[in-house]
Design a protein around this motif. Structure first.
Motif, PDB file in Angstrom:
ATOM      1  N   SER A 169      30.069  16.261  55.187  1.00 33.01           N
ATOM      2  CA  SER A 169      29.095  15.555  55.750  1.00 33.01           C
ATOM      3  C   SER A 169      27.678  16.937  55.571  1.00 33.01           C
ATOM      4  O   SER A 169      28.253  18.399  55.573  1.00 33.01           O
ATOM      5  CB  SER A 169      29.341  15.531  56.968  1.00 33.01           C
ATOM      6  OG  SER A 169      29.190  16.576  57.957  1.00 33.01           O
ATOM      7  N   PHE A 170      26.538  16.372  55.712  1.00 33.45           N
ATOM      8  CA  PHE A 170      25.183  16.353  56.107  1.00 33.45           C
ATOM      9  C   PHE A 170      26.131  17.763  57.523  1.00 33.45           C
ATOM     10  O   PHE A 170      25.041  19.107  56.956  1.00 33.45           O
ATOM     11  CB  PHE A 170      24.277  15.803  56.059  1.00 33.45           C
ATOM     12  CG  PHE A 170      22.672  16.243  56.469  1.00 33.45           C
ATOM     13  CD1 PHE A 170      22.351  17.050  55.530  1.00 33.45           C
ATOM     14  CD2 PHE A 170      22.523  17.017  57.964  1.00 33.45           C
ATOM     15  CE1 PHE A 170      20.946  17.865  55.748  1.00 33.45           C
ATOM     16  CE2 PHE A 170      21.301  17.670  58.230  1.00 33.45           C
ATOM     17  CZ  PHE A 170      19.935  18.214  56.583  1.00 33.45           C
ATOM     18  N   SER A 171      25.888  17.304  58.373  1.00 33.36           N
ATOM     19  CA  SER A 171      26.137  18.418  60.055  1.00 33.36           C
ATOM     20  C   SER A 171      26.942  20.317  58.781  1.00 33.36           C
ATOM     21  O   SER A 171      26.763  21.062  59.325  1.00 33.36           O
ATOM     22  CB  SER A 171      26.647  17.857  60.586  1.00 33.36           C
ATOM     23  OG  SER A 171      26.638  18.959  61.265  1.00 33.36           O
ATOM     24  N   LYS A 172      27.779  19.700  58.229  1.00 34.55           N
ATOM     25  CA  LYS A 172      28.752  20.836  57.716  1.00 34.55           C
ATOM     26  C   LYS A 172      28.111  21.360  57.023  1.00 34.55           C
ATOM     27  O   LYS A 172      28.576  22.776  56.847  1.00 34.55           O
ATOM     28  CB  LYS A 172      30.286  19.939  57.363  1.00 34.55           C
ATOM     29  CG  LYS A 172      31.411  21.551  56.693  1.00 34.55           C
ATOM     30  CD  LYS A 172      32.839  20.802  56.392  1.00 34.55           C
ATOM     31  CE  LYS A 172      33.872  21.590  56.081  1.00 34.55           C
ATOM     32  NZ  LYS A 172      34.670  21.063  54.911  1.00 34.55           N
ATOM     33  N   ASN A 229      25.136  21.755  56.192  1.00 33.36           N
ATOM     34  CA  ASN A 229      23.758  22.048  56.491  1.00 33.36           C
ATOM     35  C   ASN A 229      24.400  23.544  57.579  1.00 33.36           C
ATOM     36  O   ASN A 229      23.122  24.743  57.499  1.00 33.36           O
ATOM     37  CB  ASN A 229      22.916  21.397  57.485  1.00 33.36           C
ATOM     38  CG  ASN A 229      21.526  22.228  57.965  1.00 33.36           C
ATOM     39  OD1 ASN A 229      21.171  22.043  56.503  1.00 33.36           O
ATOM     40  ND2 ASN A 229      21.463  21.533  59.167  1.00 33.36           N
ATOM     41  N   LYS A 230      25.726  23.520  58.137  1.00 37.85           N
ATOM     42  CA  LYS A 230      25.561  24.219  59.177  1.00 37.85           C
ATOM     43  C   LYS A 230      26.170  26.293  58.019  1.00 37.85           C
ATOM     44  O   LYS A 230      26.136  26.837  58.365  1.00 37.85           O
ATOM     45  CB  LYS A 230      27.131  24.192  60.052  1.00 37.85           C
ATOM     46  CG  LYS A 230      26.016  23.419  61.411  1.00 37.85           C
ATOM     47  CD  LYS A 230      27.091  22.924  61.889  1.00 37.85           C
ATOM     48  CE  LYS A 230      26.897  22.095  63.401  1.00 37.85           C
ATOM     49  NZ  LYS A 230      26.705  20.870  63.021  1.00 37.85           N
ATOM     50  N   ILE A 231      26.272  25.384  56.963  1.00 37.32           N
ATOM     51  CA  ILE A 231      26.920  26.899  55.676  1.00 37.32           C
ATOM     52  C   ILE A 231      25.992  27.718  55.410  1.00 37.32           C
ATOM     53  O   ILE A 231      25.623  28.606  55.504  1.00 37.32           O
ATOM     54  CB  ILE A 231      28.397  26.672  54.913  1.00 37.32           C
ATOM     55  CG1 ILE A 231      29.525  25.965  55.212  1.00 37.32           C
ATOM     56  CG2 ILE A 231      28.285  27.587  53.618  1.00 37.32           C
ATOM     57  CD1 ILE A 231      30.452  25.217  54.630  1.00 37.32           C
ATOM     58  N   LYS A 232      24.939  26.314  55.227  1.00 35.12           N
ATOM     59  CA  LYS A 232      23.881  27.249  55.070  1.00 35.12           C
ATOM     60  C   LYS A 232      22.749  28.263  55.561  1.00 35.12           C
ATOM     61  O   LYS A 232      22.151  29.000  55.126  1.00 35.12           O
ATOM     62  CB  LYS A 232      22.841  25.934  54.334  1.00 35.12           C
ATOM     63  CG  LYS A 232      21.028  26.305  53.514  1.00 35.12           C
ATOM     64  CD  LYS A 232      20.655  25.007  52.890  1.00 35.12           C
ATOM     65  CE  LYS A 232      19.432  25.382  52.332  1.00 35.12           C
ATOM     66  NZ  LYS A 232      18.896  23.858  51.698  1.00 35.12           N
ATOM     67  N   SER A 233      23.099  27.147  57.526  1.00 34.73           N
ATOM     68  CA  SER A 233      22.217  27.809  57.555  1.00 34.73           C
ATOM     69  C   SER A 233      22.651  29.222  58.100  1.00 34.73           C
ATOM     70  O   SER A 233      21.822  30.300  58.044  1.00 34.73           O
ATOM     71  CB  SER A 233      22.417  26.781  59.564  1.00 34.73           C
ATOM     72  OG  SER A 233      22.165  27.856  60.403  1.00 34.73           O
ATOM     73  N   SER A 269      21.031  23.769  47.868  1.00 28.48           N
ATOM     74  CA  SER A 269      20.745  22.151  47.216  1.00 28.48           C
ATOM     75  C   SER A 269      22.147  21.765  48.321  1.00 28.48           C
ATOM     76  O   SER A 269      23.757  22.105  47.859  1.00 28.48           O
ATOM     77  CB  SER A 269      21.130  21.376  46.177  1.00 28.48           C
ATOM     78  OG  SER A 269      20.693  20.143  45.457  1.00 28.48           O
ATOM     79  N   LEU A 270      21.522  20.529  48.874  1.00 28.86           N
ATOM     80  CA  LEU A 270      23.156  19.888  49.923  1.00 28.86           C
ATOM     81  C   LEU A 270      23.661  18.416  48.856  1.00 28.86           C
ATOM     82  O   LEU A 270      24.755  17.496  49.432  1.00 28.86           O
ATOM     83  CB  LEU A 270      22.533  19.960  51.136  1.00 28.86           C
ATOM     84  CG  LEU A 270      22.433  21.107  51.956  1.00 28.86           C
ATOM     85  CD1 LEU A 270      22.467  20.651  53.368  1.00 28.86           C
ATOM     86  CD2 LEU A 270      23.642  21.847  51.930  1.00 28.86           C
ATOM     87  N   ARG A 271      22.924  18.819  47.500  1.00 36.67           N
ATOM     88  CA  ARG A 271      23.389  17.280  46.900  1.00 36.67           C
ATOM     89  C   ARG A 271      23.169  16.218  47.215  1.00 36.67           C
ATOM     90  O   ARG A 271      24.372  14.974  47.528  1.00 36.67           O
ATOM     91  CB  ARG A 271      24.827  17.237  46.094  1.00 36.67           C
ATOM     92  CG  ARG A 271      24.881  18.790  45.782  1.00 36.67           C
ATOM     93  CD  ARG A 271      23.966  19.420  44.299  1.00 36.67           C
ATOM     94  NE  ARG A 271      24.743  20.070  43.723  1.00 36.67           N
ATOM     95  CZ  ARG A 271      23.585  21.065  42.986  1.00 36.67           C
ATOM     96  NH1 ARG A 271      22.690  20.657  42.651  1.00 36.67           N
ATOM     97  NH2 ARG A 271      24.019  22.056  41.808  1.00 36.67           N
ATOM     98  N   GLY A 272      21.993  16.011  47.966  1.00 43.04           N
ATOM     99  CA  GLY A 272      21.309  14.019  48.609  1.00 43.04           C
ATOM    100  C   GLY A 272      22.014  14.123  49.516  1.00 43.04           C
ATOM    101  O   GLY A 272      21.809  13.424  50.512  1.00 43.04           O
ATOM    102  N   LYS A 273      22.745  14.911  50.498  1.00 43.46           N
ATOM    103  CA  LYS A 273      23.687  14.855  51.942  1.00 43.46           C
ATOM    104  C   LYS A 273      22.196  15.065  52.214  1.00 43.46           C
ATOM    105  O   LYS A 273      21.477  15.535  52.756  1.00 43.46           O
ATOM    106  CB  LYS A 273      24.501  15.792  52.361  1.00 43.46           C
ATOM    107  CG  LYS A 273      25.394  15.263  51.310  1.00 43.46           C
ATOM    108  CD  LYS A 273      26.523  14.315  52.067  1.00 43.46           C
ATOM    109  CE  LYS A 273      27.901  14.017  50.844  1.00 43.46           C
ATOM    110  NZ  LYS A 273      28.801  12.746  51.422  1.00 43.46           N
ATOM    111  N   LYS A 274      22.128  14.540  53.652  1.00 42.25           N
ATOM    112  CA  LYS A 274      21.206  13.568  54.286  1.00 42.25           C
ATOM    113  C   LYS A 274      21.525  13.442  56.271  1.00 42.25           C
ATOM    114  O   LYS A 274      22.738  13.158  56.374  1.00 42.25           O
ATOM    115  CB  LYS A 274      20.305  12.099  54.099  1.00 42.25           C
ATOM    116  CG  LYS A 274      19.618  12.395  52.803  1.00 42.25           C
ATOM    117  CD  LYS A 274      18.907  11.077  52.745  1.00 42.25           C
ATOM    118  CE  LYS A 274      18.435  11.564  51.305  1.00 42.25           C
ATOM    119  NZ  LYS A 274      17.084   9.999  50.525  1.00 42.25           N
TER     120      LYS A 274
END
Length: 363
Positions: free
Chosen positions: A147-150, A152-156, A180-185
């Motif tokens: 998911s985007f949330s998961k 994005n937390k790794i990226k954070s 890049s999260l590859r289009g995940k929103k």
């Protein structure tokens, strides 16, 4: 024949004084324990990390040095050799000092676990592509929830690590910005479809179907649900749940218990009388990870539900409330999002009768 080394032990972990063998001008050594290391093999006892304070002519001098020794404040050195694991440890300790909730610390742990294969690598030597490979692997793995949330937390987490290097003037580039999260929103988490909700009602003898329906009609996050204390957060007389802990807007929010789930809340309230928690495993607290792995995933398989995680029930609740025509004030108060004026949040009280009237609009 040389004398055998004589060692004078103090309380375990507090240091020691001993005499070295042979003819020495300063034969007495004062040693201080400064930490512990894990044993080489799994199951081995921890090993003391010791620091020599000094060498002395007399035993009394060595003992006095040990008793009066004060450790200098520990200063973290960050340089080009600082590893991913060392930077994570710094962030985790700082998060603990800031008083982050257990659920927030668990999220930090889970994010680090995703990049743990790079733990021994100096972050300075890595680029965005090293982390991109991990992100892509998660997205492409059908057994992982990407998911985007998961993601994005790794990226954070990676972003915060690079910020430490920048703060210590080790580098000027934060490579996390190129991941890049590859289009995940954001908002890519879908709700459970209505057919799944009806399947849960038809199978509500299953205790996890009961708990799932509570999630679907309250909007509680799984971590918030598992933190509910019976006598602190659940009022069966007024049919209210007061809970929530993730954000300022979501702390201790009042949620009207929908008539459809009243019997399920009462069931868990009485299931284990000795337990302080509303939902438990034989009276003991359940972690979100355990719930997902051993309860939710099994329920999805047994009842052939959509392959979504428990957080989707929160989206189900919000969708139901919105489609039922509940006003925005009631929705934001019960879901715990902040999209209304500060004055409304701090100074306008929502009457519990009004909350129940709004909740009854949901079918």
């Amino acid at each position: 024949m040389s004398k055998k080394k004589k060692k004078y032990k103090r309380k375990n972990g507090s240091g020691s004084v001993y005499r070295l063998s042979g003819n020495r001008r300063k034969p007495w050594v004062a040693v201080k324990t400064v930490g512990w290391m894990e044993g080489e093999n799994e199951g081995d006892a921890s090993v003391q990390k010791r620091k020599i304070i000094g060498y002395f002519e007399k035993e009394d001098e060595a003992m006095l040095a040990l008793l009066t020794y004060k450790e200098k404040p520990y200063v973290t050195i960050v340089d080009e050799k600082t590893t991913v694991k060392e930077l994570y440890d710094m962030l985790y300790k700082e998060s603990e000092k800031e008083g982050l909730s257990k659920s927030s610390l668990d999220i930090l742990k889970a994010s680090y676990k995703a990049i743990e294969t790079l733990k021994g690598e100096p972050l300075f030597d890595l680029t965005s592509m090293d982390f991109q490979f991990i992100i892509d692997s998660i997205i492409e793995d059908p057994n992982q929830k990407s998911s985007f949330s998961k993601l994005n937390k790794i990226k954070s987490l990676i972003n915060k690590m690079y910020n430490i290097l920048i703060m210590h003037q080790v580098t000027q580039v934060n490579h996390a910005q190129f991941i890049s999260l590859r289009g995940k929103k954001e908002g890519d988490v879908p709700p459970f479809p209505e057919k799944d909700i009806q399947t849960l009602f038809k199978n509500d003898k299953n205790r996890i179907a009961k708990s799932s329906l509570i999630l679907a009609y309250t909007g509680l996050r799984i971590s918030e649900f598992l933190e509910l204390r019976k006598f602190l957060n659940v009022d069966l007389k007024r049919m209210l749940i007061v809970g929530g802990n993730k954000t300022e807007a979501g702390k201790d929010r009042a949620i009207a218990i929908h008539p459809y789930i009243q019997r399920y809340v009462e069931y868990f309230f009485n299931e284990f009388p000795e337990s302080e928690y509303l939902f438990s495993r034989n009276g003991e607290k359940v972690t979100p990870d355990y719930y997902r792995r051993y309860y939710h995933n099994q329920l999805v398989e047994d009842l052939k539900l959509s392959n979504l995680n428990p957080h989707s029930f929160r989206h189900t609740a919000a969708s139901k409330m919105k489609m039922a025509g509940m006003d925005d004030k009631a929705i934001t108060d019960m879901i715990g999002h902040t999209s209304i004026d500060f004055t409304d949040k701090r100074y306008v009280e929502v009457d519990e009768k009004y909350l129940h009237e709004q909740m009854r609009k949901v079918k």
